[in-house]
Each structure stands twice: as structure tokens, then as C-alpha cells.
Design a protein around this motif. Structure first.
Motif, short mmCIF file in Angstrom:
data_model
loop_
_atom_site.label_atom_id
_atom_site.label_comp_id
_atom_site.label_asym_id
_atom_site.label_seq_id
_atom_site.Cartn_x
_atom_site.Cartn_y
_atom_site.Cartn_z
N TYR A 194 47.77 2.30 27.72
CA TYR A 194 49.16 2.68 27.96
C TYR A 194 50.03 1.50 27.54
CZ TYR A 194 53.46 3.48 30.66
OH TYR A 194 54.76 3.62 31.05
N ARG A 195 51.00 1.77 26.68
CA ARG A 195 51.90 0.71 26.21
C ARG A 195 53.33 1.23 26.22
NH1 ARG A 195 48.52 -2.11 21.19
NH2 ARG A 195 46.54 -2.23 22.31
N ARG A 196 54.19 0.43 26.82
CA ARG A 196 55.59 0.84 26.95
C ARG A 196 56.48 -0.39 26.85
NH1 ARG A 196 59.20 1.80 31.58
NH2 ARG A 196 60.41 3.72 31.30
N VAL A 197 57.47 -0.35 25.96
CA VAL A 197 58.39 -1.47 25.81
C VAL A 197 59.82 -0.98 25.92
CG1 VAL A 197 56.81 -2.87 24.43
CG2 VAL A 197 58.37 -1.28 23.30
N VAL A 198 60.68 -1.88 26.35
CA VAL A 198 62.11 -1.59 26.52
C VAL A 198 62.88 -2.43 25.51
CG1 VAL A 198 64.07 -1.60 28.10
CG2 VAL A 198 61.76 -1.09 28.97
N VAL A 199 63.73 -1.78 24.72
CA VAL A 199 64.52 -2.45 23.69
C VAL A 199 65.99 -2.28 24.03
CG1 VAL A 199 65.07 -2.57 21.23
CG2 VAL A 199 62.74 -2.02 21.97
N ARG A 200 66.71 -3.40 24.01
CA ARG A 200 68.16 -3.38 24.28
C ARG A 200 68.87 -3.89 23.04
NH1 ARG A 200 68.81 -6.02 29.56
NH2 ARG A 200 67.90 -4.00 30.14
N GLY A 201 69.57 -3.00 22.38
CA GLY A 201 70.16 -3.38 21.10
C GLY A 201 69.06 -3.63 20.10
N ASP A 202 69.00 -4.85 19.58
CA ASP A 202 67.93 -5.21 18.64
C ASP A 202 66.97 -6.22 19.25
OD1 ASP A 202 69.53 -7.41 18.75
OD2 ASP A 202 69.88 -7.57 16.58
N ARG A 203 66.92 -6.27 20.60
CA ARG A 203 66.06 -7.24 21.27
C ARG A 203 65.03 -6.53 22.16
NH1 ARG A 203 69.10 -9.95 18.40
NH2 ARG A 203 69.70 -12.13 18.77
N LEU A 204 63.82 -7.06 22.16
CA LEU A 204 62.78 -6.60 23.08
C LEU A 204 63.01 -7.29 24.42
CD1 LEU A 204 60.10 -5.00 23.38
CD2 LEU A 204 58.91 -7.08 22.70
N VAL A 205 63.23 -6.52 25.49
CA VAL A 205 63.57 -7.14 26.78
C VAL A 205 62.47 -7.00 27.82
CG1 VAL A 205 66.05 -6.87 26.44
CG2 VAL A 205 64.77 -5.07 27.63
N GLY A 206 61.42 -6.23 27.53
CA GLY A 206 60.33 -6.13 28.50
C GLY A 206 59.29 -5.13 28.06
N GLY A 207 58.17 -5.15 28.76
CA GLY A 207 57.12 -4.21 28.43
C GLY A 207 55.97 -4.25 29.40
N VAL A 208 55.16 -3.22 29.35
CA VAL A 208 53.94 -3.10 30.15
C VAL A 208 52.83 -2.61 29.24
CG1 VAL A 208 52.81 -1.99 32.10
CG2 VAL A 208 55.24 -2.53 32.24
N LEU A 209 51.67 -3.25 29.31
CA LEU A 209 50.50 -2.82 28.56
C LEU A 209 49.33 -2.71 29.51
CD1 LEU A 209 52.25 -4.92 26.62
CD2 LEU A 209 50.41 -4.43 25.02
N VAL A 210 48.61 -1.62 29.43
CA VAL A 210 47.42 -1.42 30.25
C VAL A 210 46.26 -1.08 29.33
CG1 VAL A 210 46.35 -0.11 32.11
CG2 VAL A 210 48.81 -0.60 32.18
N GLY A 211 45.18 -1.86 29.42
CA GLY A 211 44.02 -1.63 28.57
C GLY A 211 44.24 -2.10 27.16
N ALA A 212 43.19 -2.55 26.47
CA ALA A 212 43.25 -2.95 25.06
C ALA A 212 44.45 -3.85 24.80
CB ALA A 212 43.31 -1.71 24.15
N LEU A 213 44.41 -5.06 25.35
CA LEU A 213 45.57 -5.95 25.32
C LEU A 213 45.66 -6.77 24.04
CD1 LEU A 213 45.73 -7.29 28.99
CD2 LEU A 213 46.82 -5.29 27.97
N GLY A 214 45.04 -6.30 22.97
CA GLY A 214 45.08 -7.07 21.74
C GLY A 214 46.48 -7.33 21.23
N GLY A 215 47.42 -6.43 21.48
CA GLY A 215 48.77 -6.60 20.96
C GLY A 215 49.71 -7.36 21.86
N VAL A 216 49.25 -7.81 23.02
CA VAL A 216 50.17 -8.43 23.96
C VAL A 216 50.73 -9.73 23.42
CG1 VAL A 216 48.41 -9.69 25.26
CG2 VAL A 216 50.53 -9.02 26.38
N GLY A 217 49.94 -10.47 22.62
CA GLY A 217 50.42 -11.74 22.10
C GLY A 217 51.63 -11.56 21.20
#
Length: 405
Positions: A352-375
Motif C-alpha cells: 500500500y502506497r499513498r502520498v500527499v502532494v501540495r502544489g508541486d511539493r511532496l508533503v507526506g506519505g505512507v508505505l506498507v510492504g515492499a519499502l524499496g521506494g521509500v528512499g
């Protein structure tokens, strides 16, 4: 280098003392060698022995006693064992104390300690006492469903205890996770046999022969218990600073050089309040310790070090023989009006992957399982750089990227 005295043997205090070498005197009241408090749940679960989470020894003096008073006029630290330790620079890394809720029956008149069967979960002694108290089939109630409560409940379940977790808010880890990822964590705990009660407030405990045997919820429901764990958060430990006349609000107030209102005294870690914020997490504590160590050792390249705050990422691994659960959360996980939300769910892989974007900025997110993309996601969030404008394709690439932690 002048003489530096460090009070506190947690991650921050030990890091400063180790960086300063023979010039530092470390004072800590715990009888154990300094250890990584973040891994206490693994000791409770039986995955690690206490020696595994020990920190590297400090090269300077280490006094195992409690600091009871700071004499700023004479620049002395007075200790419980009668020792007086002079300082040129003092570092307060006193950490935090567990929050003990005002439950009816918990605090007996004239008693200076918790009744039998009740444990905080903050120190190695807390962890070892819990380990001794829990055997397969032990009934355990964990009060508090935040990061600490979830870790404690999982660890107790792995030891074979019958665990009930009671959370006052509507879901577990609500400060860190969005509803969907919180539900995944709750499901993982349930698979370990943990019974979860949300939107439940504990109002009283029942003591029988000096031990807590009942936990009473606000609706009158009663839970039988052999062991009760209080995981209700932590509060900065500021007593020494207050008694010494330093500025204290929620924590010990410090500037960008981690100086308190006395320029000879610094504070780092869970006890420190910088720019109005008390972090209470390992990453900011270590960053503060490194900035302070650089300042005290005279490191100036490429510029004098300053602490300007930490953008924190929470990671948690919940092991399970059949189905471990890894999660990461950072920034603002709940969108504001006008924010964009990108969400990817893969039921087959259990991700499960979910990110919040405000304008053109990434302001937060949650990742569950397969965390290869968290970096990659965390880097985009930490640098606060504008996301490329390409109809969301770069962001989707980050969400599906499986390389690089």
C-alpha cells in the motif's frame, strides 16, 4: 578542549560523549551499559539479548549515578552518590519519562511506586521486568495504541501472551498513519492474536493483594489481566533544568547551537525543545548530538554547524513467521483541501502506497510492504524540491520504484 559533562546515557548523550572522546564525562543513572532504546521491543520479543542492543563504549569516564543538582554558579554537577563533577560545558541529554495516566486505583496513597503487575515500557529495567513477568498464556493489557503500544503488543504476543490493546482514539498509530495503513497494522496485530479495542478509555484498575488484576474501561467493560503495560507516550525530563533556573517550556528551550538560556549549558534529544518542537525520536536526537559535537570540537567546514530542525520519517517492522509487515510514514499523511493524493494498492503483493502532494511539493506519505521506494520518496520530501511537471508520471515512478533505501 575544555571539560564537557554529559548527563544522560541515551542515544543522544552517548553519541556526544563518544564523539568528544576522553574530554567527556558521561553521567547516567541506569546500571546498564548505554543501549539503543529503539530496539527494546526486540529484546522484549526475545529476538535480541540485551547485549545485542548495547551501544559502543565511550572512551571517557562513565559514572553510573543519578545527577541530582546543577550548580551553575560553581559549574558543578552534584550526584546522588555524593560525587561533584565540575564542567566547563554541560550537556543535558536527560531524555523523557513515560506518561502515567491518572487512573483510579493506579496510585495508592502513600505509595511511591506502581502496584504489582503494572509496567511502563521505557527502560531496559522495564523491559527485563516485563520479560520475567510474561510466560505463554499470560493475560496482558497494553494501554495506548501509538508506536510504542503497537511495538509492545506485538512483542508480548510473540512471547505467547494473550494480549489486549486499548486505544483511546479511533485507530492505532493515528499520529503516524492514515486510516488504510492503520487498518493494515491492526490486521497484522490481529493475526498475532492481539485483541484491539479502539475509542476506549481506561478509567480505573482493580488491585487484588497488591497486584492489578482488572482494567476497567469507560463503558464499564472489565478486562482481566496479569500484566498491564502503560504505553501512553512520554514527557521531556526537565527537572534538573527547571531547578537550575534554565528556560523550560514543554522541553528545555535551545537555539540553533543547542544552547539553553545559560550559554555554558546545552540540551539535546528528547528533553530539548528547538523552535517550539520536541521531537522525541531517535533521528532528531542523533542529528542534534552530531551538530553539538561538531560545535564543541570546533568543526567549521564548510560553515559553522547549526541545527535547523529534522524532517522525521517513522519506520516500523512487525515480524511474523508467515507474513512480516514493514511500514514507513513521513510528513503529513492526511491531505488538506486542495491537496492531491496518489494511492497505489497491490493486494497480491500486500503493498500500500499513498502520498500527499501540495502544489508541486511532496508533503507526506505512507508505505506498507515492499519499502524499496521509500528512499526516493523520502528524499523528495526531505529536500522539499518541486516535483517535475509531467502529468504525475515522475511521482508515479517514485511510487513504483523498487530500488534504493
Amino acid at each position: 578542549m575544555k571539560r564537557v559533562v554529559v548527563i544522560g546515557t541515551g542515544l543522544a548523550g552517548t553519541r556526544v560523549a563518544r564523539r568528544l572522546g576522553e574530554h567527556a564525562v558521561l553521567i547516567g543513572e541506569e546500571p546498564h551499559a548505554p543501549y539503543n532504546r529503539v530496539l527494546l521491543a526486540e529484546v522484549l520479543a526475545g529476538s535480541y539479548g540485551p547485549d545485542v542492543i548495547a551501544l559502543p563504549p565511550v572512551p571517557g569516564r562513565h559514572l553510573r549515578t543519578r545527577a541530582v543538582r546543577v550548580d551553575r554558579a560553581r559549574r558543578l554537577v552534584q550526584c546522588e552518590n555524593g560525587a561533584e563533577v565540575g564542567y566547563d560545558t554541560l550537556v543535558l541529554a536527560t531524555g523523557s519519562n513515560p506518561v502515567l495516566p491518572p487512573l483510579r486505583g493506579l496510585f495508592r496513597p502513600g505509595a511511591g511506586e506502581l502496584p504489582g503487575g503494572v509496567h511502563a515500557f521505557r527502560t531496559m529495567d522495564d523491559c527485563l521486568a516485563l520479560s520475567r513477568a510474561v510466560t505463554p498464556g499470560t493475560r496482558a493489557v497494553v494501554v495506548g495504541g501509538g508506536l510504542l503500544g503497537v511495538s509492545a503488543a506485538r512483542a508480548l504476543a510473540r512471547r505467547g501472551a494473550q494480549v489486549v490493546l486499548v486505544q483511546q482514539s479511533e485507530r492505532v498509530m493515528e499520529r503516524h498513519l492514515d486510516p488504510a495503513s492503520s487498518e493494515l497494522v491492526a490486521g497484522h496485530l490481529a493475526s498475532l492474536g492481539v485483541e484491539i479495542h479502539t475509542e476506549c478509555r481506561v478509567r480505573a484498575v482493580g488491585v487484588v493483594d497488591g497486584r492489578v488484576r482488572r482494567v476497567e474501561l469507560h463503558d464499564g467493560y472489565v478486562l482481566g489481566t496479569d500484566v498491564t503495560v502503560l504505553a501512553c507516550g512520554a514527557r521531556p525530563r526537565t527537572g534538573l533544568a527547571s531547578a537550575a533556573g534554565l528556560e523550560v517550556r514543554q522541553g528545555i528551550v535551545v537555539d540553533d547551537e543547542l544552547r539553553t538560556s545559560d550559554p555554558r549549558i546545552h540540551a539535546v534529544g528528547d528533553c530539548a525543545q528547538h523552535a517550539g518542537q520536541v521531537y522525541g525520536l531517535a533521528t532528531p536526537a542523533l542529528e542534534q548530538a552530531d551538530v553539538l559535537a561538531d560545535l564543541l570540537t570546533g568543526a567549521t567546514a564548510p560553515a559553522p554547524p547549526r541545527y535547523t530542525g529534522t524532517r522525521t520519517l517513522t519506520r516500523l517492522t512487525l515480524p511474523h513467521a508467515a507474513d512480516p509487515l514493514d511500514l514507513a510514514a513521513f510528513g503529513e499523511t492526511e491531505p488538506l483541501p486542495g491537496d492531491d493524493v496518489v494511492q497505489l494498492t497491490d493486494a497480491t503483493r500486500g503493498t500500500y502506497r499513498r502520498v500527499v502532494v501540495r502544489g508541486d511539493r511532496l508533503v507526506g506519505g505512507v508505505l506498507v510492504g515492499a519499502l524499496g521506494g521509500v528512499g526516493a520518496l523520502a528524499h523528495a520530501w526531505e529536500t522539499n524540491e518541486a516535483l517535475p511537471a509531467d502529468d504525475g508520471a515522475p511521482l508515479l515512478h517514485l511510487l513504483t520504484h523498487d530500488g534504493g533505501l
